[in-house]
Design a protein around this motif. Structure first.
Motif, PDB file in Angstrom:
ATOM      1  N   LEU A 199     -29.561  -5.288  18.834  1.00  0.00           N
ATOM      2  CA  LEU A 199     -29.341  -5.783  17.471  1.00  0.00           C
ATOM      3  C   LEU A 199     -29.524  -7.299  17.402  1.00  0.00           C
ATOM      4  O   LEU A 199     -30.152  -7.827  16.476  1.00  0.00           O
ATOM      5  CB  LEU A 199     -27.932  -5.414  16.999  1.00  0.00           C
ATOM      6  CG  LEU A 199     -27.730  -4.036  16.381  1.00  0.00           C
ATOM      7  CD1 LEU A 199     -26.257  -3.813  16.078  1.00  0.00           C
ATOM      8  CD2 LEU A 199     -28.547  -3.881  15.104  1.00  0.00           C
ATOM      9  N   LEU A 200     -28.968  -7.997  18.385  1.00  0.00           N
ATOM     10  CA  LEU A 200     -29.070  -9.450  18.390  1.00  0.00           C
ATOM     11  C   LEU A 200     -30.506  -9.917  18.616  1.00  0.00           C
ATOM     12  O   LEU A 200     -30.924 -10.939  18.068  1.00  0.00           O
ATOM     13  CB  LEU A 200     -28.143 -10.029  19.466  1.00  0.00           C
ATOM     14  CG  LEU A 200     -26.644  -9.914  19.165  1.00  0.00           C
ATOM     15  CD1 LEU A 200     -25.810 -10.319  20.373  1.00  0.00           C
ATOM     16  CD2 LEU A 200     -26.274 -10.787  17.963  1.00  0.00           C
ATOM     17  N   SER A 201     -31.267  -9.165  19.424  1.00  0.00           N
ATOM     18  CA  SER A 201     -32.680  -9.529  19.613  1.00  0.00           C
ATOM     19  C   SER A 201     -33.450  -9.394  18.310  1.00  0.00           C
ATOM     20  O   SER A 201     -34.381 -10.174  18.038  1.00  0.00           O
ATOM     21  CB  SER A 201     -33.310  -8.657  20.704  1.00  0.00           C
ATOM     22  OG  SER A 201     -33.434  -7.314  20.283  1.00  0.00           O
ATOM     23  N   ILE A 202     -33.056  -8.420  17.489  1.00  0.00           N
ATOM     24  CA  ILE A 202     -33.688  -8.260  16.168  1.00  0.00           C
ATOM     25  C   ILE A 202     -33.336  -9.437  15.267  1.00  0.00           C
ATOM     26  O   ILE A 202     -34.189  -9.981  14.553  1.00  0.00           O
ATOM     27  CB  ILE A 202     -33.241  -6.929  15.521  1.00  0.00           C
ATOM     28  CG1 ILE A 202     -33.730  -5.747  16.355  1.00  0.00           C
ATOM     29  CG2 ILE A 202     -33.746  -6.825  14.095  1.00  0.00           C
ATOM     30  CD1 ILE A 202     -33.086  -4.429  15.986  1.00  0.00           C
ATOM     31  N   CYS A 203     -32.050  -9.859  15.313  1.00  0.00           N
ATOM     32  CA  CYS A 203     -31.620 -11.011  14.517  1.00  0.00           C
ATOM     33  C   CYS A 203     -32.371 -12.275  14.938  1.00  0.00           C
ATOM     34  O   CYS A 203     -32.771 -13.087  14.094  1.00  0.00           O
ATOM     35  CB  CYS A 203     -30.117 -11.229  14.680  1.00  0.00           C
ATOM     36  SG  CYS A 203     -29.086  -9.913  14.007  1.00  0.00           S
ATOM     37  N   SER A 254     -34.705 -14.472  12.670  1.00  0.00           N
ATOM     38  CA  SER A 254     -34.066 -15.796  12.490  1.00  0.00           C
ATOM     39  C   SER A 254     -33.279 -15.888  11.201  1.00  0.00           C
ATOM     40  O   SER A 254     -33.415 -16.843  10.423  1.00  0.00           O
ATOM     41  CB  SER A 254     -35.136 -16.908  12.536  1.00  0.00           C
ATOM     42  OG  SER A 254     -35.788 -16.903  13.769  1.00  0.00           O
ATOM     43  N   VAL A 255     -32.449 -14.896  10.945  1.00  0.00           N
ATOM     44  CA  VAL A 255     -31.601 -14.875   9.753  1.00  0.00           C
ATOM     45  C   VAL A 255     -30.146 -14.992  10.201  1.00  0.00           C
ATOM     46  O   VAL A 255     -29.611 -14.077  10.836  1.00  0.00           O
ATOM     47  CB  VAL A 255     -31.807 -13.589   8.934  1.00  0.00           C
ATOM     48  CG1 VAL A 255     -30.877 -13.583   7.726  1.00  0.00           C
ATOM     49  CG2 VAL A 255     -33.260 -13.489   8.475  1.00  0.00           C
ATOM     50  N   GLY A 256     -29.523 -16.124   9.882  1.00  0.00           N
ATOM     51  CA  GLY A 256     -28.158 -16.384  10.330  1.00  0.00           C
ATOM     52  C   GLY A 256     -27.149 -15.405   9.778  1.00  0.00           C
ATOM     53  O   GLY A 256     -26.179 -15.033  10.454  1.00  0.00           O
ATOM     54  N   SER A 257     -27.351 -14.950   8.536  1.00  0.00           N
ATOM     55  CA  SER A 257     -26.381 -14.035   7.923  1.00  0.00           C
ATOM     56  C   SER A 257     -26.336 -12.710   8.682  1.00  0.00           C
ATOM     57  O   SER A 257     -25.259 -12.129   8.864  1.00  0.00           O
ATOM     58  CB  SER A 257     -26.746 -13.788   6.453  1.00  0.00           C
ATOM     59  OG  SER A 257     -28.049 -13.229   6.346  1.00  0.00           O
ATOM     60  N   LYS A 258     -27.492 -12.226   9.139  1.00  0.00           N
ATOM     61  CA  LYS A 258     -27.532 -10.981   9.913  1.00  0.00           C
ATOM     62  C   LYS A 258     -26.812 -11.155  11.250  1.00  0.00           C
ATOM     63  O   LYS A 258     -26.108 -10.262  11.721  1.00  0.00           O
ATOM     64  CB  LYS A 258     -28.975 -10.548  10.152  1.00  0.00           C
ATOM     65  CG  LYS A 258     -29.703 -10.050   8.921  1.00  0.00           C
ATOM     66  CD  LYS A 258     -29.074  -8.762   8.398  1.00  0.00           C
ATOM     67  CE  LYS A 258     -29.819  -8.250   7.172  1.00  0.00           C
ATOM     68  NZ  LYS A 258     -29.147  -7.050   6.606  1.00  0.00           N
ATOM     69  N   CYS A 259     -26.989 -12.318  11.857  1.00  0.00           N
ATOM     70  CA  CYS A 259     -26.310 -12.586  13.121  1.00  0.00           C
ATOM     71  C   CYS A 259     -24.804 -12.565  12.934  1.00  0.00           C
ATOM     72  O   CYS A 259     -24.074 -12.016  13.769  1.00  0.00           O
ATOM     73  CB  CYS A 259     -26.763 -13.934  13.666  1.00  0.00           C
ATOM     74  SG  CYS A 259     -26.074 -14.326  15.290  1.00  0.00           S
ATOM     75  N   ARG A 260     -24.336 -13.140  11.827  1.00  0.00           N
ATOM     76  CA  ARG A 260     -22.894 -13.139  11.562  1.00  0.00           C
ATOM     77  C   ARG A 260     -22.379 -11.725  11.303  1.00  0.00           C
ATOM     78  O   ARG A 260     -21.253 -11.377  11.678  1.00  0.00           O
ATOM     79  CB  ARG A 260     -22.576 -14.059  10.383  1.00  0.00           C
ATOM     80  CG  ARG A 260     -22.642 -15.542  10.732  1.00  0.00           C
ATOM     81  CD  ARG A 260     -22.135 -16.417   9.609  1.00  0.00           C
ATOM     82  NE  ARG A 260     -23.080 -16.454   8.488  1.00  0.00           N
ATOM     83  CZ  ARG A 260     -24.112 -17.285   8.403  1.00  0.00           C
ATOM     84  NH1 ARG A 260     -24.331 -18.149   9.387  1.00  0.00           N
ATOM     85  NH2 ARG A 260     -24.903 -17.273   7.357  1.00  0.00           N
ATOM     86  N   VAL A 316     -23.612  -8.964  12.630  1.00  0.00           N
ATOM     87  CA  VAL A 316     -23.535  -8.314  13.944  1.00  0.00           C
ATOM     88  C   VAL A 316     -22.343  -8.848  14.729  1.00  0.00           C
ATOM     89  O   VAL A 316     -21.625  -8.086  15.391  1.00  0.00           O
ATOM     90  CB  VAL A 316     -24.840  -8.524  14.732  1.00  0.00           C
ATOM     91  CG1 VAL A 316     -24.719  -7.936  16.127  1.00  0.00           C
ATOM     92  CG2 VAL A 316     -26.023  -7.895  14.002  1.00  0.00           C
ATOM     93  N   HIS A 317     -22.097 -10.146  14.626  1.00  0.00           N
ATOM     94  CA  HIS A 317     -20.955 -10.745  15.321  1.00  0.00           C
ATOM     95  C   HIS A 317     -19.635 -10.127  14.835  1.00  0.00           C
ATOM     96  O   HIS A 317     -18.753  -9.800  15.631  1.00  0.00           O
ATOM     97  CB  HIS A 317     -20.953 -12.258  15.100  1.00  0.00           C
ATOM     98  CG  HIS A 317     -19.981 -12.990  15.974  1.00  0.00           C
ATOM     99  ND1 HIS A 317     -19.761 -14.345  15.872  1.00  0.00           N
ATOM    100  CD2 HIS A 317     -19.153 -12.547  16.963  1.00  0.00           C
ATOM    101  CE1 HIS A 317     -18.858 -14.713  16.756  1.00  0.00           C
ATOM    102  NE2 HIS A 317     -18.475 -13.642  17.430  1.00  0.00           N
ATOM    103  N   GLY A 318     -19.523  -9.952  13.535  1.00  0.00           N
ATOM    104  CA  GLY A 318     -18.329  -9.308  12.987  1.00  0.00           C
ATOM    105  C   GLY A 318     -18.176  -7.884  13.491  1.00  0.00           C
ATOM    106  O   GLY A 318     -17.065  -7.431  13.820  1.00  0.00           O
ATOM    107  N   TYR A 319     -19.295  -7.189  13.564  1.00  0.00           N
ATOM    108  CA  TYR A 319     -19.281  -5.814  14.075  1.00  0.00           C
ATOM    109  C   TYR A 319     -18.846  -5.793  15.540  1.00  0.00           C
ATOM    110  O   TYR A 319     -18.087  -4.923  15.968  1.00  0.00           O
ATOM    111  CB  TYR A 319     -20.679  -5.208  13.927  1.00  0.00           C
ATOM    112  CG  TYR A 319     -20.805  -3.785  14.394  1.00  0.00           C
ATOM    113  CD1 TYR A 319     -20.293  -2.738  13.642  1.00  0.00           C
ATOM    114  CD2 TYR A 319     -21.436  -3.488  15.593  1.00  0.00           C
ATOM    115  CE1 TYR A 319     -20.405  -1.421  14.065  1.00  0.00           C
ATOM    116  CE2 TYR A 319     -21.561  -2.182  16.033  1.00  0.00           C
ATOM    117  CZ  TYR A 319     -21.042  -1.152  15.259  1.00  0.00           C
ATOM    118  OH  TYR A 319     -21.154   0.143  15.702  1.00  0.00           O
TER     119      TYR A 319
END
Length: 607
Positions: free
Chosen positions: A421-425, A429-435, A437-440
């Protein structure tokens, strides 16, 4: 040997066992096993607990296979030990561990003697699967045959002190029982207690007990897990003295140890000298070659196996598929796919995952999807293979859909899922998606996982959020070389060169040893910031202080650094002095020629 402080463990009586059955499992026990057995029955009975109060338990699911139905239930035969054994074995075999324990508890509650019961080891394993160590302690002293089961249970759940206590108390009567020593050796190895395992091995040899094949295999496992080649060679010498070197099981474990300790040559030498090669040995040698960076050798061994034996199993097919994937050999992989289908292995989750990896690497997404869709019972391994494959082929939407499908099927994610998932983020390069995934990750309780934290550092940095990247790093309780390299890379991406230098010095001060990747990150940052003096200093430090031989990656950084600073001739001379070069390093020099308008040198660079 460490001894547990609880010296009253041997004095525990049977009565607290009843509390287990009618207390902690009364509310749960009626639900766990109904799906695994076939005929429903309803019974109720009363049992007195430690305070002699009656407790009624209603079991609306207690059923059994034909052998149990023939005897009805243990409740009808409370004095028949053989019936209790049958019920305990059948319930455990069907995964109904709570019911297995309840059978025994009802039997002893009626005041029946336990001497005739022979299924104590099975019972202890059932308790181990229930992860109830407190309950397991109540079985101390019930029967001498439960000792091995108790040791396995305590070691399985990391309760080393209790295992040592049971072992020490059993030595007087069972010192010659090699199974006892074997369980302890494997338990120490599985729990990472390599020093204790080595001391136990010394005690075993000092006691005069002749090590059998099982003990020697366990000793080799200790050597493999600890990557202790010296110990492994000593055990090899012991194996020669015992005359068990040609024992197939011992020899296979010996070769596996050499691979795990990085001595591939010794492993292959043993294999070629083996007189009794079975499919397990062949599978082990092919798999280890494929996983240790020698996929071509793995395929050569596979072809040799087909010529000599020809009887292929799933393990050999899996190892060969992984070799094909490493070499990106689609045609050979398709041949193995056809063989797997012919032998009925094409619905095996590991083989399907390997097929998906192989096809995805060959950019044949359609074939990967076809192999995946053939299997209805999917798991995280297969889902991860598809997600990773989609991401590597820049199919972001399909990768995210694969993750949603995993959630819809109730498949619990693991660290590999999160990394995908993080490799996709990072790819988008979308910070909101990374956040998100981080919450998940936090909700799943995986925020302390080292691999996940390392990936979060890089993903946040690539998404433009250096503050979050640094926060993740600073909050990590455990760091490895990858953690430091990732934060240095992140700082370099964002041009924070001075902070990068400070972090590098802090890394050394804390005892972390820089590697090639570390110096590549530092010198690359120097190059992009035009810090020629600093870059040269770190290059000299890498070679002289740490004895790291510069490879193309590090030389490319120096060429880029010299070129950006205008030292084109020096950069050109450096490339000519290298034993080999590639397109990237010449590209760096060509880019510098364009920056400094040196057309003459650019003509020399161009083919």
């Amino acid at each position: 040997m460490h001894v547990c402080a609880d010296t009253n463990i041997g004095k525990l009586n049977e009565r607290p066992l009843l509390k287990f059955c009618w207390g902690s499992y009364q509310s749960r026990s009626a639900h766990g096993c109904s799906s695994k057995l076939h005929v429903s029955n309803s019974i109720s009975f009363s049992v007195h607990n430690a305070q002699s109060h009656a407790t009624t338990v209603q079991c609306q699911h207690v059923t059994a296979p034909e052998v149990i139905t023939r005897h009805r239930f243990a409740w009808d035969l409370p004095q028949n030990a053989s019936s209790v054994d049958i019920l305990i074995h059948e319930h455990t075999k069907n995964g109904c561990h709570e019911e297995a324990v309840r059978v025994y508890l009802y039997f002893i509650s009626a005041g029946s003697a336990t001497d005739g019961i022979s299924s104590f080891s099975t019972l202890i394993k059932a308790i181990g699967d229930l992860r109830d160590i407190q309950l397991g302690r109540q079985f101390h002293g019930h029967n001498k045959f439960v000792v091995n089961g108790l040791l396995e249970m305590y070691m399985k759940h990391g309760n080393i002190k209790y295992a040592e206590l049971v072992f020490d108390r059993s030595l007087e009567d069972l010192s010659g029982n090699t199974v006892l020593w074997n369980v302890m050796l494997l338990g120490y190895a599985n729990n990472g207690c390599f020093s204790q395992a080595l001391l136990l091995l010394v005690d075993l040899m000092s006691s005069g007990i002749e090590p059998d094949s099982a003990i020697l295999v366990s000793a080799l496992v200790v050597s493999s897990r600890s990557s202790n080649l010296t110990l492994g060679k000593q055990i090899h010498s012991l194996i020669k003295r015992t005359g068990l070197e040609q024992d197939t099981r011992v020899r296979t474990a010996l070769m596996d140890m050499y691979f795990d300790c990085g001595d591939r040559a010794s492993a292959l030498k043993l294999f070629r000298r083996s007189r009794n090669r079975n499919s397990i040995m062949w599978g082990m040698i092919i798999s280890n070659c494929a996983q240790s960076g020698f996929p071509q050798e793995a395929l050569n061994l596979y072809l040799q196996y087909r010529l000599e034996d020809g009887l292929v199993n799933g393990f050999i097919v899996l190892a060969s598929l992984r070799a094909c994937s490493s070499l990106n050999l689609k045609v050979e992989g398709m041949e193995l796919h056809g063989l797997a289908a012919k032998l009925g292995f094409d619905d095996d989750r590991y083989i399907v995952s390997a097929l998906a990896n192989m096809y995805m690497k060959a950019q044949d997404v359609g074939s990967a999807e076809k192999a995946f869709m053939r299997v209805s019972a999917r798991d995280a391994i297969m889902g991860n293979a598809m997600m990773t494959g989609y991401a590597k082929n820049d199919r972001v939407i399909e990768a995210l859909k694969a993750f949603r499908d995993m959630q819809c099927h109730g498949i619990r994610p693991n660290a590999v899922t999160i990394l995908s998932l993080l490799s996709i983020c990072a790819l988008i390069s979308v910070g909101s998606k990374c956040r998100e995934v981080h919450g998940y990750v936090i909700r799943q309780g995986m925020d302390t996982n080292l691999l996940v934290s390392n990936s979060l550092i890089t993903t946040y940095a690539k998404s433009g959020d250096m503050k979050s990247s640094r926060t993740i790093f600073d909050r990590m309780k455990e760091r490895d070389a990858v953690s430091w390299n990732n934060v240095l890379l992140a700082l370099g991406i964002h041009g924070a060169v001075d902070e990068l230098f400070a972090s590098f010095e802090n890394m050394k001060a804390l005892g972390a040893k820089p590697d090639k990747v570390t110096f590549t990150c530092v010198m690359s940052a120097c190059s992009h910031a035009g810090r020629l003096d600093d870059g040269s200093k770190y290059f000299r430090s890498m070679v002289k202080e740490y004895g790291i031989v510069a490879e193309l990656e590090q030389c490319n950084c120096i060429v880029d650094l010299l070129g950006r600073a205008g030292y084109l001739k020096e950069a050109h001379d450096l490339i000519l002095g290298l034993p080999s070069s590639d397109v990237r390093i010449w590209g760096s020099l060509l880019g510098a020629c364009q920056i400094h308008c040196n057309d003459k040198l650019a003509e020399l660079v161009l083919p």
